[in-house]
Design a protein around this motif. Structure first.
Motif, short mmCIF file in Angstrom:
data_model
loop_
_atom_site.label_atom_id
_atom_site.label_comp_id
_atom_site.label_asym_id
_atom_site.label_seq_id
_atom_site.Cartn_x
_atom_site.Cartn_y
_atom_site.Cartn_z
N GLU A 1 1.30 -1.25 0.29
CA GLU A 1 0.00 0.20 0.08
C GLU A 1 1.04 1.24 -0.28
OE1 GLU A 1 -2.80 -0.01 3.52
OE2 GLU A 1 -1.91 -1.52 4.02
N TRP A 2 0.28 2.44 -0.71
CA TRP A 2 0.95 4.29 -0.65
C TRP A 2 0.47 4.23 0.91
CZ3 TRP A 2 4.99 4.13 -3.67
CH2 TRP A 2 5.40 2.89 -4.89
N TRP A 3 1.75 5.45 0.57
CA TRP A 3 1.27 6.11 1.44
C TRP A 3 0.91 8.03 1.12
CZ3 TRP A 3 3.76 10.68 4.26
CH2 TRP A 3 3.64 11.39 5.22
N GLU A 4 -0.12 8.48 1.16
CA GLU A 4 -0.49 9.44 0.00
C GLU A 4 -0.16 10.94 1.27
OE1 GLU A 4 -1.17 9.42 -2.86
OE2 GLU A 4 -1.15 7.53 -2.77
N GLU A 5 1.04 10.92 0.97
CA GLU A 5 1.33 12.65 1.98
C GLU A 5 0.24 13.82 2.18
OE1 GLU A 5 5.58 14.35 2.49
OE2 GLU A 5 5.31 13.71 0.79
N GLU A 6 -0.25 13.84 0.83
CA GLU A 6 -1.63 15.13 1.24
C GLU A 6 -2.07 14.35 1.96
OE1 GLU A 6 0.41 14.42 -2.20
OE2 GLU A 6 2.37 16.09 -1.68
N GLU A 7 -2.79 13.33 1.45
CA GLU A 7 -4.25 12.82 2.33
C GLU A 7 -4.01 12.49 3.64
OE1 GLU A 7 -3.27 12.11 -1.40
OE2 GLU A 7 -4.27 14.04 -1.78
N ASN A 8 -2.66 12.09 3.75
CA ASN A 8 -1.63 11.56 4.96
C ASN A 8 -3.32 9.76 5.20
OD1 ASN A 8 -1.03 10.60 7.33
ND2 ASN A 8 -2.49 11.33 8.68
N SER A 9 -3.14 9.22 3.88
CA SER A 9 -4.34 8.17 4.32
C SER A 9 -3.17 7.16 3.26
CB SER A 9 -5.13 8.38 3.28
OG SER A 9 -5.31 8.89 1.92
N TRP A 10 -3.43 6.29 3.04
CA TRP A 10 -3.25 4.63 2.57
C TRP A 10 -4.27 4.36 1.28
CZ3 TRP A 10 1.73 3.25 3.69
CH2 TRP A 10 2.42 3.82 5.11
N GLU A 11 -3.18 3.89 0.06
CA GLU A 11 -4.44 3.58 -1.02
C GLU A 11 -3.38 1.85 -1.05
OE1 GLU A 11 -2.74 5.18 -5.29
OE2 GLU A 11 -4.06 6.87 -3.83
N GLU A 12 -3.90 1.26 -2.14
CA GLU A 12 -3.96 -0.16 -2.47
C GLU A 12 -2.55 0.09 -3.36
OE1 GLU A 12 -5.66 -4.05 -4.58
OE2 GLU A 12 -6.82 -2.60 -3.71
N GLY A 13 -1.49 -0.81 -2.96
CA GLY A 13 -0.81 -0.59 -4.18
C GLY A 13 -0.53 -2.31 -4.77
N PRO A 14 0.36 -2.41 -5.96
CA PRO A 14 0.40 -3.99 -6.24
C PRO A 14 0.82 -4.86 -5.89
CG PRO A 14 2.72 -1.78 -6.77
CD PRO A 14 2.08 -1.40 -6.09
N ALA A 15 0.75 -5.75 -5.98
CA ALA A 15 0.47 -7.32 -5.73
C ALA A 15 0.82 -7.91 -5.50
CB ALA A 15 -0.94 -8.39 -5.94
N LEU A 16 1.98 -8.97 -4.45
CA LEU A 16 3.40 -9.05 -4.63
C LEU A 16 2.92 -10.60 -4.86
CD1 LEU A 16 4.83 -8.70 -1.11
CD2 LEU A 16 5.94 -8.09 -3.40
N SER A 17 3.64 -11.65 -5.84
CA SER A 17 3.99 -13.10 -6.15
C SER A 17 3.32 -13.77 -5.39
CB SER A 17 4.81 -13.02 -8.00
OG SER A 17 5.72 -13.07 -7.06
N THR A 18 4.17 -13.68 -3.85
CA THR A 18 4.12 -14.08 -3.53
C THR A 18 4.45 -14.08 -1.85
OG1 THR A 18 4.74 -16.45 -1.87
CG2 THR A 18 6.49 -14.65 -3.02
N GLY A 19 3.49 -14.32 -0.58
CA GLY A 19 3.44 -12.89 0.93
C GLY A 19 4.96 -13.01 1.18
N ARG A 20 5.53 -12.29 1.87
CA ARG A 20 6.98 -12.14 1.84
C ARG A 20 7.46 -11.33 3.89
NH1 ARG A 20 10.26 -14.50 -1.35
NH2 ARG A 20 9.95 -13.92 -3.50
#
Length: 177
Positions: free
Chosen positions: A157-176
């Motif tokens: 997930e991405w942190w959106e600095e201006e909104e101080n919120s998180w949005e979905e990011g790209p999925a990984l091929s496997t859990g890490r």
């Protein structure tokens, strides 16, 4: 300046052009994570009750601790949080509470003033993950993987600095984690 690696109880330094790591200062309290806050300084995050954010300045390959009380304490002690910084903010997110709860809570410091505030919650509770700064002209923070409440995460997930919120990011091929 070179490369500094923060270990749980110390710092190692690799000078430009060198093939050998050199031991740096011993950290008095175990470090949970660390990140750059400027081109000449970095912070370490600790699980201690007080002085749990420590800053080090870097000069000629030496890391020198700044005064122990130069940053306010985190509001929530955390094992295994992620931490990262933009040009303006230091973000400490997630981790595990003293009650073994995996956290979504986030704390944000304004780097110049060291003012602390609560940040927007992670979309997913996560611990033992990395926050990676991405970009050069518009630096963004990406929280990647980690340990969730019941499994290793394959999300980001991405942190959106201006909104101080998180949005979905790209999925990984496997859990890490």
């Amino acid at each position: 300046q070179g490369v500094f690696v923060v270990h749980s109880n110390g710092i190692s330094f690799l000078a430009p052009g060198s093939q050998s790591w050199v031991a740096g200062p011993i950290i008095p309290a175990s470090a949970e994570c660390g990140c750059n806050v400027s081109s000449t300084s970095f912070v370490t995050i600790h699980i201690s009750d007080t002085y749990n954010v420590r800053e080090y300045s870097v000069n000629d390959g030496e890391a020198e601790p700044k005064p122990i009380d130069s940053w306010p304490n985190l509001l929530t002690k955390r094992h295994g949080p992620g931490c990262g910084a933009t040009l303006y903010h230091l973000v400490v997110a997630g981790g595990v509470s003293d009650f073994d709860e995996i956290l979504t809570s986030v704390e944000v410091f304004h780097i110049a003033t060291k003012a602390l505030r609560r940040g927007g919650s992670l979309q997913q509770a996560r611990a033992y993950f990395q926050i990676i700064p991405v970009g050069s002209t518009h630096l963004r923070l990406l929280a990647v993987g980690g340990q969730g409440a019941s499994s290793t995460l394959d999300t980001s997930e991405w942190w959106e600095e201006e909104e101080n919120s998180w949005e979905e990011g790209p999925a990984l091929s496997t859990g890490r984690s």
